[in-house]
Structures are given as C-alpha cells and as structure tokens.
Design a protein around this motif. Structure first.
Motif, PDB file in Angstrom:
ATOM      1  N   GLY A  53       0.858  -1.285   0.116  1.00  0.00           N
ATOM      2  CA  GLY A  53       0.062  -0.132   0.055  1.00  0.00           C
ATOM      3  C   GLY A  53       1.145   1.292   0.176  1.00  0.00           C
ATOM      4  N   ASP A  54       2.431   1.104  -0.209  1.00  0.00           N
ATOM      5  CA  ASP A  54       2.922   2.699  -0.450  1.00  0.00           C
ATOM      6  C   ASP A  54       2.306   3.032  -1.258  1.00  0.00           C
ATOM      7  OD1 ASP A  54       4.101   2.057   2.535  1.00  0.00           O
ATOM      8  OD2 ASP A  54       5.928   1.454   1.898  1.00  0.00           O
ATOM      9  N   VAL A 112      -4.776   3.524   5.038  1.00  0.00           N
ATOM     10  CA  VAL A 112      -4.147   3.519   2.928  1.00  0.00           C
ATOM     11  C   VAL A 112      -4.863   2.106   3.910  1.00  0.00           C
ATOM     12  CG1 VAL A 112      -2.757   2.565   1.467  1.00  0.00           C
ATOM     13  CG2 VAL A 112      -2.123   5.025   2.635  1.00  0.00           C
ATOM     14  N   VAL A 156      -3.389   8.255  -4.905  1.00  0.00           N
ATOM     15  CA  VAL A 156      -2.604   8.486  -3.452  1.00  0.00           C
ATOM     16  C   VAL A 156      -3.648   8.564  -2.797  1.00  0.00           C
ATOM     17  CG1 VAL A 156      -0.879   8.757  -4.687  1.00  0.00           C
ATOM     18  CG2 VAL A 156      -1.987  10.573  -3.293  1.00  0.00           C
ATOM     19  N   ASP A 157      -3.900   7.637  -1.861  1.00  0.00           N
ATOM     20  CA  ASP A 157      -5.113   8.015  -0.298  1.00  0.00           C
ATOM     21  C   ASP A 157      -4.606   9.489   0.612  1.00  0.00           C
ATOM     22  OD1 ASP A 157      -6.539   5.636  -1.446  1.00  0.00           O
ATOM     23  OD2 ASP A 157      -5.962   3.944  -0.716  1.00  0.00           O
ATOM     24  N   ARG A 185       0.130   4.834   6.637  1.00  0.00           N
ATOM     25  CA  ARG A 185      -0.060   3.366   6.504  1.00  0.00           C
ATOM     26  C   ARG A 185      -1.389   3.323   6.229  1.00  0.00           C
ATOM     27  NH1 ARG A 185       6.566   1.678   7.408  1.00  0.00           N
ATOM     28  NH2 ARG A 185       6.346   2.102   4.777  1.00  0.00           N
ATOM     29  N   HIS A 224       0.613   4.334  -2.436  1.00  0.00           N
ATOM     30  CA  HIS A 224      -0.672   5.254  -2.149  1.00  0.00           C
ATOM     31  C   HIS A 224      -0.993   5.741  -1.036  1.00  0.00           C
ATOM     32  CE1 HIS A 224      -3.593   2.496  -4.614  1.00  0.00           C
ATOM     33  NE2 HIS A 224      -3.128   1.276  -3.871  1.00  0.00           N
ATOM     34  N   ILE A 225       0.746   6.622  -0.913  1.00  0.00           N
ATOM     35  CA  ILE A 225       1.836   7.451   0.187  1.00  0.00           C
ATOM     36  C   ILE A 225       2.239   8.382  -1.208  1.00  0.00           C
ATOM     37  CG2 ILE A 225       2.107   8.086   2.005  1.00  0.00           C
ATOM     38  CD1 ILE A 225       1.830   5.315   3.083  1.00  0.00           C
TER      39      ILE A 225
END
Length: 568
Positions: A430-431, A539, A461-462, A536, A433-434
């Motif tokens: 999920g990184d 995310v 991205v979130d 994280r 999305h950062i």
C-alpha cells in the motif's frame, strides 16, 4: 522626542580625538597633502557644475570642516565631487545660479533628517553591480562634460552630456581648439607620468601649475577661471518661499539621495581599507547634511564624501579628523592668500584634470570582476551604466535595483521547489498510495502557484505527507497556498498530513488557516516516521473500504467504515 534623543547621540564627543596625542603630526602632514590634491579638483568641479570655481573652493572649505567635525568617519574627506557635478549642472542650467544656495540647503536638510531617522544602513541594500554601473556612468558623464572646455568651444544646448559633447565638437574650429587641446594633453601627460616617478607627487597640482605657466608665458588664447573672492562671503540664508520649495523639491531630493549614497559608500570603503575603526552611518548622514546646509549659506554646493581624497588621506597617514580639518584650512588659506594666481588657471587645464580623474574612477579589475561574475549581474551593470549616461542618476539606481531584484527573485524562485520523495525504510503493501512532498527553499508569492499545481495534480494516492522542515522562507501567499492544497486534496478524499512545521512559521500558518484545514488535529507531526506509520493506517482502512464497496455482502463479517478514512 525620540528624534531629539537620536540627534544628541550623533553629536561629536571627546572620543573622536582620543588618538590625537599620538597621531597629530601624521594628521597634519596628511591634511596638507590632501589639501594640495583637493585644490585643483575643487576648482574644476565648481567650474564644471556651472556654479563657478569660487563655489567649488567655498564648498571644500566650509563643508570640509563641518563634515569632518560632525560626520561619522574619522578619515572621510568631504567636498565637491564629480557625481554631484553631474546632477547639479542640469539644476543650475534649468533654474539658474540663484537656485544653488536653496537647493543645497534643501538637500542638506533631507540628508540630515535621514540621519536622525537612522536610515544610514539602507545603503548596504545597494547591489554591487548597481554601484559599479553607477560609477562607470558618472565617470563617462564627467569626461564628456569636459569636451567643450578641452576644445575651446561652448557647451551644446542638450542637457545630456553625450549629446552636448557632440554638439560642442560640431562647432569646433581647428584654430580655436589647438591651444586648449594642447594644454589638456600636457596636463594628461604630467598626471600619467608623475606618479611613476614617485607615487606621492601631487600630479594634478603640478599639472595645473605647469599648464598655467605655459599658457601665461606663451600668451595662449585660452579661457581662464577669472576673478575669485579674496575672502569667504558672509553667510546668507536663502529665500525658501513656497514657489522655490515646489520648483526645487525634486532636484533637492535627487541631490540628497546622491549625497547620501556617495558619502556612505565612500565611508564604507574607507573603513575597509584603513585601521581607524568603523564608521557610524547615521552620524555620517548628519554630518553631510549639516555640511551641505552650511555650504549653501556661504554660496557653495552640496557636499559629499570624496573617496579619492579620502584614499589620499589614508595613504598619507591620516588617522583622525584633524587631517580633514587641516585640508579645509589649507584651502581657506588659498582663498585669502592666493586668489590672484588661481584666477589665471586655464579652464582647459581643469578639464584635463577632470578627464584623468574620470578615467581613474573606473577600475579595470572591478569591471572584469562584475562582468565575469554572472550573466544577471552583467546585465544589471550595463543597464545601470547606460541609464546613468542616457537619462538620470537616481533613475539609474532605481532601475538598477529593480533589475537586480528581478534577477534575485527569479533565482529565489528557481531555488524553491517541491520534490516527491520515496518512503524511507522497507516497502510495505500500500505504500504506492502514499505520496511524500518536500518543500524546499522559499514558498512565497512568486513560487506558490507552481507548488500548488504540482501537489494538487497528484493521482491514485490516499495520503499526502507534506514535509516543511526544509522550508526556509514563507510568506502569506505561500501559507495560503498550503491551505488551498490541503482543501483541494481533502475534497478528493485524500488525507493530508503535515510534518515539520518550524516555530517561526507556526504563527503565520495558524492565522492563515492551514491547521484548521486539516481533517484532524492528529494530522500534524514533528517527525517523519510517525507520519508514515499514520499514513499506512489510513491506506489500510481505505483499502478495506474499497474492498467492501467492491464485494458487498461477502465482507459483512468484517465491516469497515464506508465514509472514508477517519481518525475519530
């Protein structure tokens, strides 16, 4: 009351002469040396300005003493200078010689007020290329102003020195130009060769004497200085009615600005090349203002610090104000004892002295340095020099500063930026999305839009982490842009975390609303690692929410929020 107290603090004191018991002999020798050098220059600058040789001599005497006693430098020598001649000439041509006393007093009052208001350090804001361009432009104007006298013709009708010189040359005849041109050549030859024999030979004075004797013996048909007063005139307060004030307000402001700039630059250079201690910029303005006022009362010109005469003072061993005072008293003796011989000096000889002086104002080493520095500084230098020669001295400084500011602003914008960084440490699911953005340099009005476009354009991205620990400069526009970035991203469902707000920026960011725009007060961090860990967790919740929306009842056993990530 504060201005009055400031004025008292700037008055002379016993400490000004603390070194006198040890240095008085050297000061007297230096003062006599400077006086010998200053005599031809004072006469030449007076004639070149249109005020007359007597006015130049009076200025050197009266202003020389006043500035030495009340000024902020122990070794500064003041009097008429080439820069003042350049700006004073058009004033006299436009308003007449009767305006000289009034404009001197008005300009002096302005400079005096600047000292009381403690504006002395503003001269340090002048960029070096502007100073060099200004100096080269003044040197060119002084040289061009001597062309009519050097060829025995009258000045042209134009107020521009270059155009006037061309107009004067157009009326020159070979017969009338031969004698003055020969005297100019003789003066230049002596002034160039004499220092090679011995550096302390007063070349300009010797050149004037030789040229004057030659013209007298050969009975050359050249124009001479003419009769001079055999004593100082009685002081007279000029009439300053409303009409005079209105007509001379602009020229007086220009002269005051020039006097302040030149005097402070000269004092600063003198302090850098001598061991006589620092100078007081505000007191220097006070002294120069009083000097111009007093000079105007006696029929003299506005005065400034003179770097050439100050340098001679330093090289001759001057260490206290006694040297500058002695220089003025020597010139006063000339007024009372030697006006007869002085009146016979040819104007062409003075023109030759000023031509050499103008040439020496330009330092080849400084030219090479400024032209070889950066393209922006080279442009600033040439723009300032060209405008000085073509238009107006103060306009040249203003435009030069504006051009320098433009290039400095452009450089600051280029050094500012926003950079996307990789997440430090091992990669987690999920990184991708950062997004971490680091703000560098300065975030201000000229660079803010670029940062807004770059960060707001992020896709897929979130969470966005904005790092501000490397941000050096922040203004209200930059702070507002951060607010707009946060609002824009949050509206798209992207969580914004801010890391590393510096204490000096916190108050501004709070007032502009940056902190209020964050979704939660926990979205503010001082370290990156906790910010990444928090990101994280967002995310992970966002991924669970997306999975719930995609698969529906299949994930009912592990419900997740459907309204987006939250810290509640």
């Amino acid at each position: 009351m504060k201005v009055f107290a400031a004025g008292l603090a700037l008055l002379p004191g016993r400490q000004d002469y603390a070194e006198l018991p040890r240095t008085w002999k050297g000061d007297l020798v230096a003062g006599v040396t400077v006086g010998i050098v200053a005599l031809p220059l004072a006469l030449a600058f007076g004639v070149s300005s249109g005020a007359g040789a007597a006015s130049g001599l009076i200025t050197a005497v009266v202003a020389g003493v006043i500035a030495a006693v009340f000024g902020g430098s122990n070794i500064q020598v003041s009097g008429p200078t080439g820069a003042m001649v350049v700006v004073l000439g058009p004033v006299i041509a436009t308003h007449g010689l009767g305006a000289l006393a009034a404009v001197s007093v008005m300009a002096g009052v302005i400079v005096l007020a600047a000292g009381l208001l403690k504006l002395g350090r503003l001269v340090t804001l002048l960029p070096w290329p502007v100073i060099e361009g200004f100096t080269v432009g003044i040197a060119a104007i002084i040289f061009l102003q001597q062309v009519p006298a050097a060829f025995g013709s009258s000045s042209g009708s134009s107020g521009n020195a270059a155009v006037s010189a061309v107009q004067a040359l157009a009326t020159v005849s070979a017969a009338s130009a031969l004698a003055p041109a020969a005297l100019v050549a003789l003066v230049v030859l002596i002034m160039v060769t004499a220092p090679r024999i011995h550096p302390r030979i007063p070349a300009s004075l010797i050149a004037i004497i030789v040229a004057s004797v030659t013209a007298q013996v050969l009975d050359l048909p050249v124009t001479r200085i003419g009769a001079l007063p055999q004593s100082l005139p009685s002081p007279v307060i000029p009439s300053l009615d409303w009409t005079t004030l209105a007509n001379l307000a602009g020229p007086a402001a220009t002269i005051a600005a020039l006097a302040a700039i030149e005097s402070l630059l000269s004092a600063r250079v003198a302090a850098s090349i001598s061991d006589t201690g620092p100078y007081d910029a505000d007191r220097e303005l006070l002294g120069q203002g009083l000097a111009s006022v007093a000079s105007g009362f006696f029929g003299g010109m506005p005065a400034t610090g003179a770097i050439a005469r100050t340098a001679v003072n330093i090289r001759s061993g001057g260490r206290t104000r006694l040297a500058a005072i002695t220089h003025a008293l020597l010139l006063l003796a000339v007024v009372y004892l030697a006006t007869g011989p002085v009146s016979r000096i040819p104007l062409a000889a003075l023109a030759g002295v000023l031509m050499v002086t103008a040439t020496r104002m330009v330092s080849p080493a400084a030219l090479r340095a400024v032209i070889g520095s950066t393209r922006a500084d080279t442009v600033v230098f040439f723009v300032t020099a060209l405008i000085t020669v073509s238009f107006d001295l103060i306009e040249a400084v203003e435009i030069g500063i504006a051009v320098a500011s433009f290039f400095a602003l452009r450089s600051l914008v280029r050094s500012s930026g926003v950079h996307r960084e990789e997440i430090p440490g091992p990669v987690h699911d999920g990184d991708e999305h950062i997004a971490i953005f680091r703000l560098d340099g300065a975030l201000f009005f000229a660079a803010a839009e670029r940062v807004l476009d770059r960060v707001s354009a992020i896709q897929n991205v979130d969470v966005v982490i904005i790092r501000m620990s490397q941000l050096q400069t922040l203004d209200a526009t930059g702070a507002r842009v951060i607010t707009e970035i946060v609002n824009a991203l949050e509206r798209r469902g992207i969580t914004v975390l801010i890391k590393g707000i510096q204490d000096r920026h916190l108050r501004l960011l709070t007032r502009v609303g940056v902190l209020e725009s964050l979704r939660h007060h926990k979205h503010l961090f001082t370290e990156l690692a906790p910010a990444v860990e928090h990101a994280r967790s967002h995310v992970a919740r966002a991924a669970t929410a997306r999975a719930t929306r995609t698969h529906g009842p299949a994930l009912e056993s592990n419900p997740a929020p459907t309204s987006g990530p939250t810290d509640e």
